[in-house]
Design a protein around this motif. Structure first.
Motif, mmCIF file in Angstrom:
data_model
loop_
_atom_site.group_PDB
_atom_site.id
_atom_site.type_symbol
_atom_site.label_atom_id
_atom_site.label_comp_id
_atom_site.label_asym_id
_atom_site.label_seq_id
_atom_site.Cartn_x
_atom_site.Cartn_y
_atom_site.Cartn_z
ATOM 1 N N UNK A 1 31.803 26.647 43.794
ATOM 2 C CA UNK A 1 31.792 27.825 43.401
ATOM 3 C C UNK A 1 33.270 28.372 43.152
ATOM 4 N N UNK A 2 34.212 28.621 42.127
ATOM 5 C CA UNK A 2 35.117 28.579 42.382
ATOM 6 C C UNK A 2 35.203 30.079 40.831
ATOM 7 N N UNK A 3 36.225 31.070 41.691
ATOM 8 C CA UNK A 3 36.276 32.039 40.777
ATOM 9 C C UNK A 3 37.764 32.590 40.709
ATOM 10 N N UNK A 4 38.491 32.994 39.829
ATOM 11 C CA UNK A 4 39.764 33.672 39.884
ATOM 12 C C UNK A 4 40.421 34.069 38.658
ATOM 13 N N UNK A 5 41.083 34.988 38.704
ATOM 14 C CA UNK A 5 41.903 35.323 37.639
ATOM 15 C C UNK A 5 42.332 34.629 36.233
ATOM 16 N N UNK A 6 42.754 35.189 34.487
ATOM 17 C CA UNK A 6 43.203 33.819 34.163
ATOM 18 C C UNK A 6 44.171 34.775 34.400
#
Length: 304
Positions: A242-247
């Motif tokens: 799982x990866x969550x980031x801000x573009x």
């Protein structure tokens, strides 16, 4: 993917509607910034110079919003730029933070130096220019107010202008004190206050930009909570990678591998997982890979 295919989404569409207002505010504040900077040099007012520096942040903030809107509009023009040009906003924000940090430090050092022997300041012209700056900020405030409710980019520019209203008011107070009382310390005191006001905001701006560039999870999202929510989707027995980031500002992105129970309907699980990410965490773009529980080592080893 559903809503996830629209990278720019409602944020960009809202910003596009207010693009003309952004350009008007940008032109107005840029012109007044130059006037304030020149007047600061001519009058010797450090407070006016610090206000011009802060107005520079307004101009850059609005410029970044315009750049982000333009980039979003051209996102599909080059197939090699699969995420468009959204990171330009983040790079500009980091450059903005570095420049502002330097300006704030200069103002603070110069203000402390002037406390020993405050120089004579032409308070009359200082008052006139500060009043013009206040009027310009009021006009920009009115131009951006409606769009601030719809777009995070416009909201950032709106808050910059709102903060600069206070700075312009402080310079006016300093000019009035010098005119009516001759208290020359008013100028470095206001400059010091403005510098101290800019520094923490600059730090937060730079910290946010760096977090985005290193693809850290958004501060307002807890990755463990996201994992737990995806694992609770009916038919999912495991969540990994799982990866969550801000573009860019207002655009959170996620990717994950979901291991499914035997007999789980893939389309149903994917729809429920995307809905969970969108409704609970406002993540509109997610790439989810599904793997049967009976397939050992489907993902393969990773070394990063």
């Amino acid at each position: 993917m559903g809503a996830g295919h629209d990278h720019a989404g409602a944020v960009t569409r809202a910003a596009q509607r207010h693009r003309g207002r952004l350009w008007a505010a940008f032109a107005l504040l840029a012109a007044l910034m130059v006037v304030e900077a020149v007047a600061a040099l001519l009058t010797g007012s450090l407070a006016l110079l610090s206000d011009a520096g802060h107005m520079f942040t307004d101009v850059l903030g609005i410029g970044m919003a315009l750049a982000a809107i333009t980039a979003a509009g051209r996102a599909a023009a080059d197939p090699q730029r699969t995420f468009g040009l959204y990171r330009l906003e983040v790079l500009a924000a980091l450059a903005n933070a570095v420049l502002l940090f330097g300006v704030a430090l200069y103002v603070l050092v110069e203000a402390v130096r002037r406390f020993g022997d405050p120089p004579q300041v032409a308070a009359g012209p200082m008052l006139v220019v500060a009043a013009l700056g206040l009027l310009a900020n009021l006009a920009a405030f009115g131009l951006l107010r409606a769009g601030a409710r719809e777009s995070i980019n416009l909201r950032g520019a709106y808050l910059e202008v709102l903060a600069d209203l206070l700075n312009s008011a402080g310079v006016i107070v300093a000019a009035l004190l010098i005119i009516f009382t001759g208290w020359r310390w008013a100028d470095p005191i206001v400059a010091l206050a403005v510098g101290l006001f800019i520094l923490p905001r600059t730090w937060r701006l730079g910290r946010t930009a760096v977090r985005i560039l290193v693809q850290a999870a958004p501060e307002h999202l807890d990755v463990a909570t996201v994992r737990t929510r995806l694992a609770a989707v009916p038919g999912v027995c495991d969540v990994h990678d799982l990866h969550v980031w801000t573009l860019t500002s207002g655009m959170e992105v996620a990717s994950a591998h979901l291991t499914l129970d035997a007999g789980a309907e893939v389309a149903t699980v994917l729809a429920a997982a995307h809905s969970a990410l969108h409704d609970d965490f406002h993540i509109s773009h997610a790439t989810l890979q599904v793997e049967p529980r009976t397939t050992p080592g489907a993902c393969g080893p990773t070394d990063w």
